[in-house]
Structures are given as C-alpha cells and as structure tokens.
Design a protein around this motif. Structure first.
Motif, PDB file in Angstrom:
ATOM      1  N   LYS A 170      -5.428   6.980  -8.829  1.00 42.83           N
ATOM      2  CA  LYS A 170      -6.341   5.756  -7.875  1.00 42.83           C
ATOM      3  C   LYS A 170      -7.318   6.972  -8.369  1.00 42.83           C
ATOM      4  O   LYS A 170      -8.102   7.873  -8.139  1.00 42.83           O
ATOM      5  CB  LYS A 170      -5.552   6.467  -6.876  1.00 42.83           C
ATOM      6  N   THR A 189       0.714  -1.271   0.788  1.00 43.91           N
ATOM      7  CA  THR A 189      -0.326   0.034  -0.226  1.00 43.91           C
ATOM      8  C   THR A 189       0.833   1.370  -0.167  1.00 43.91           C
ATOM      9  O   THR A 189       0.895   1.977  -1.050  1.00 43.91           O
ATOM     10  CB  THR A 189      -1.049   0.326   1.355  1.00 43.91           C
ATOM     11  N   ILE A 196       1.758   6.611  -6.706  1.00 45.84           N
ATOM     12  CA  ILE A 196       0.684   7.960  -6.961  1.00 45.84           C
ATOM     13  C   ILE A 196       1.028   9.190  -6.907  1.00 45.84           C
ATOM     14  O   ILE A 196       0.556  10.256  -6.997  1.00 45.84           O
ATOM     15  CB  ILE A 196      -1.165   7.442  -6.185  1.00 45.84           C
ATOM     16  N   GLU A 244       1.143   3.951  -2.881  1.00 54.08           N
ATOM     17  CA  GLU A 244       0.953   5.762  -2.447  1.00 54.08           C
ATOM     18  C   GLU A 244       1.928   6.393  -3.102  1.00 54.08           C
ATOM     19  O   GLU A 244       1.792   7.578  -3.580  1.00 54.08           O
ATOM     20  CB  GLU A 244       1.029   5.884  -0.873  1.00 54.08           C
ATOM     21  N   LYS A 261     -12.096   0.137  -5.946  1.00 51.21           N
ATOM     22  CA  LYS A 261     -11.004   0.734  -5.794  1.00 51.21           C
ATOM     23  C   LYS A 261     -10.594   0.045  -7.060  1.00 51.21           C
ATOM     24  O   LYS A 261      -9.795  -0.635  -7.085  1.00 51.21           O
ATOM     25  CB  LYS A 261     -10.502   0.550  -4.758  1.00 51.21           C
ATOM     26  N   TYR A 292      -6.406   1.468  -9.730  1.00 52.28           N
ATOM     27  CA  TYR A 292      -5.261   1.700  -9.824  1.00 52.28           C
ATOM     28  C   TYR A 292      -5.013   1.710 -11.163  1.00 52.28           C
ATOM     29  O   TYR A 292      -4.988   0.782 -11.580  1.00 52.28           O
ATOM     30  CB  TYR A 292      -4.102   1.348  -9.057  1.00 52.28           C
ATOM     31  N   GLU A 346     -11.587   5.721  -6.734  1.00 52.40           N
ATOM     32  CA  GLU A 346     -12.896   5.132  -6.172  1.00 52.40           C
ATOM     33  C   GLU A 346     -14.344   5.285  -6.601  1.00 52.40           C
ATOM     34  O   GLU A 346     -14.499   6.086  -7.124  1.00 52.40           O
ATOM     35  CB  GLU A 346     -12.603   5.473  -4.597  1.00 52.40           C
TER      36      GLU A 346
END
Length: 256
Positions: free
Chosen positions: A24, A10, A17, A14, A35, A37, A26
């Motif tokens: 990302k 995770t 991103i 991040e 969710k 990516y 959602e």
C-alpha cells in the motif's frame, strides 16, 4: 459501489497487504492526496507514474536517465509531469515583460512530498501533446528495472534550460550540455524547440549553452539564425550578471 461492498473490498485489500501479497502506498500531495496498491515487485517509479494519466518523468530525473547529470540530483528530487489542458498561448514576450519576469524568483512547484528521504515533485506543465516523450527502461538506484515514460534527450535539454532550478542550476545545465554534445540530434533539438512554442526566447540561452559546451559550428550557426529581438536571461534573479553580446543574454558573471 455501495457502502457495504466498499467496506468488504477494503477489508479484502487489507488482508492482501497483511499477507504480503500487496503493498500500500500513500502520497499526501498538498493539492490532492493519492493512494495506490501494487504487487511488491512493481517498481516505485511505475507506481508514481500511475498517479496521473499520461504523466512522464522530466527535468533532473530525465537528465539522470540520459546520463546528463549525476545521480546525487536524482536522490534529492524526482520530477514527474502531468500536462495542463490545451489553451491559447500568449504572444511573444517583449523586453519590459522579460525584464520584469526574470528579476523575480523562478516559480517552483509546491506540490511535493518527501518519500523516504526523496522529494517527489508533481509538476503541471504546459500542454505539449507529450512532445518528445519516449519509453525507457531504468533503475535509478532501484533494485528492479522500471519501464517509464520520460522526455527524450532533446526535449530534456530544452526543459532544463527553461527551468534550471529543476536541474541543479545553470552550472549543472551547462555540464549536461557538455555530456550531450556527441549524442544530441541538433536538428531534432531545433524542431522540438519550435514545436514547443515558448513565449520567451529560450533559443538564446540554448545557443549560449551550446557555444560554451563546444558544439560544432554547424549547430551553432543553425541556432544563431533565429532572431534576437530582446535581451534575455539564462536564469531568474541573477546578482550582477554579465552580458553576452553574441547571444543577447545575461549570464552569471562566474560563467562569462
């Protein structure tokens, strides 16, 4: 994946991103939040299509892809369908069942979210084995072309007859039939309709749309050979509709 590995993964995502390498997304659908990516160059339509396996675009969205309705409908709602599991279908509906069903409001999916001013509606349609689904390239007002799975022209026409509320209403469906008149394969339309095996006599509504849209006599004669065992309705909960005896069909008085 163990807790420590999951936290590390995770954290890695991040960082990607933050660096602008990944985007990302959602999708807080009421039935199940999702969710995703993706690389920045991946079109949103392709991201959406990844939410459910073998999903495909349908109804108004498919009609826009085929040039049957205007893009203003596409901006309101995007329809994507994920089929139910196979199950035994019921018998053909009789007159009392038809009358009871079409005197009430049409069922509308509540599994929808608003994404940047556009509603995304995830349908859970009947199992068809993805009948009539094709692959097409489209922009749909995006900056990049997306390669999507979408119902073909003939399947799209059938679907918007079945659910006119997912295409802007009866008048919009009639306009779509007019635009499709010179490019639809009428034999394929009939074959697809038979394969779908609806329990309601949607062929009567399709015949009426084709008749109103000025389809060739041969096409009208072909669909007119199907039995009209019950009186049917072109839409749900119509107020004081007119009855078209030729197609055994209740239609809006404004279009009679």
């Amino acid at each position: 994946m163990e807790i420590g590995q999951k936290q590390a993964f995770t954290s890695f995502l991040e960082k990607l991103i933050d660096a602008g390498i990944l985007d990302k997304f959602e999708f807080p659908f009421p039935y199940r939040s999702e969710k995703r990516y993706a690389l920045p160059q991946v079109p949103m339509l392709e991201v959406l299509q990844s939410l459910k396996p073998n999903s495909y675009y349908t109804h108004a969205t498919a009609a826009v892809v085929h040039g049957l309705i205007g893009t203003e409908t596409e901006r309101r709602t995007i329809y994507i369908n994920h089929e139910q599991r196979p199950h035994i279908r019921g018998e053909l509906a009789d007159q009392p069942r038809i009358d009871a069903a079409f005197k009430t409001k049409a069922r509308v999916s509540s599994n929808a979210i608003n994404l940047g001013g556009t509603e995304i509606c995830m349908l859970n349609g009947m199992h068809t084995g993805q009948l009539g689904v094709i692959t097409a390239a489209t922009r749909l007002h995006q900056s990049r072309s997306a390669t999507i799975r979408v119902t073909g022209l003939e399947r799209t026409l059938i679907d918007i007859v079945v659910r006119p509320s997912y295409a802007g209403g009866v008048e919009t469906v009639l306009s779509a039939f007019r635009k499709a008149r010179d490019k639809v394969d009428n034999d394929l339309l009939m074959h697809t309709l038979a394969q779908l095996g609806h329990v309601y006599p949607y062929h009567q509504a399709i015949g009426w749309y084709m008749d109103k849209a000025g389809y060739p006599l041969a096409a009208l004669e072909l669909i007119a050979t199907l039995p009209k065992l019950c009186r049917f309705y072109v839409a749900h909960q119509m107020s004081q509709p007119s009855y078209d005896d030729k197609w055994a069909l209740y239609v809006p008085a404004s279009l009679a």
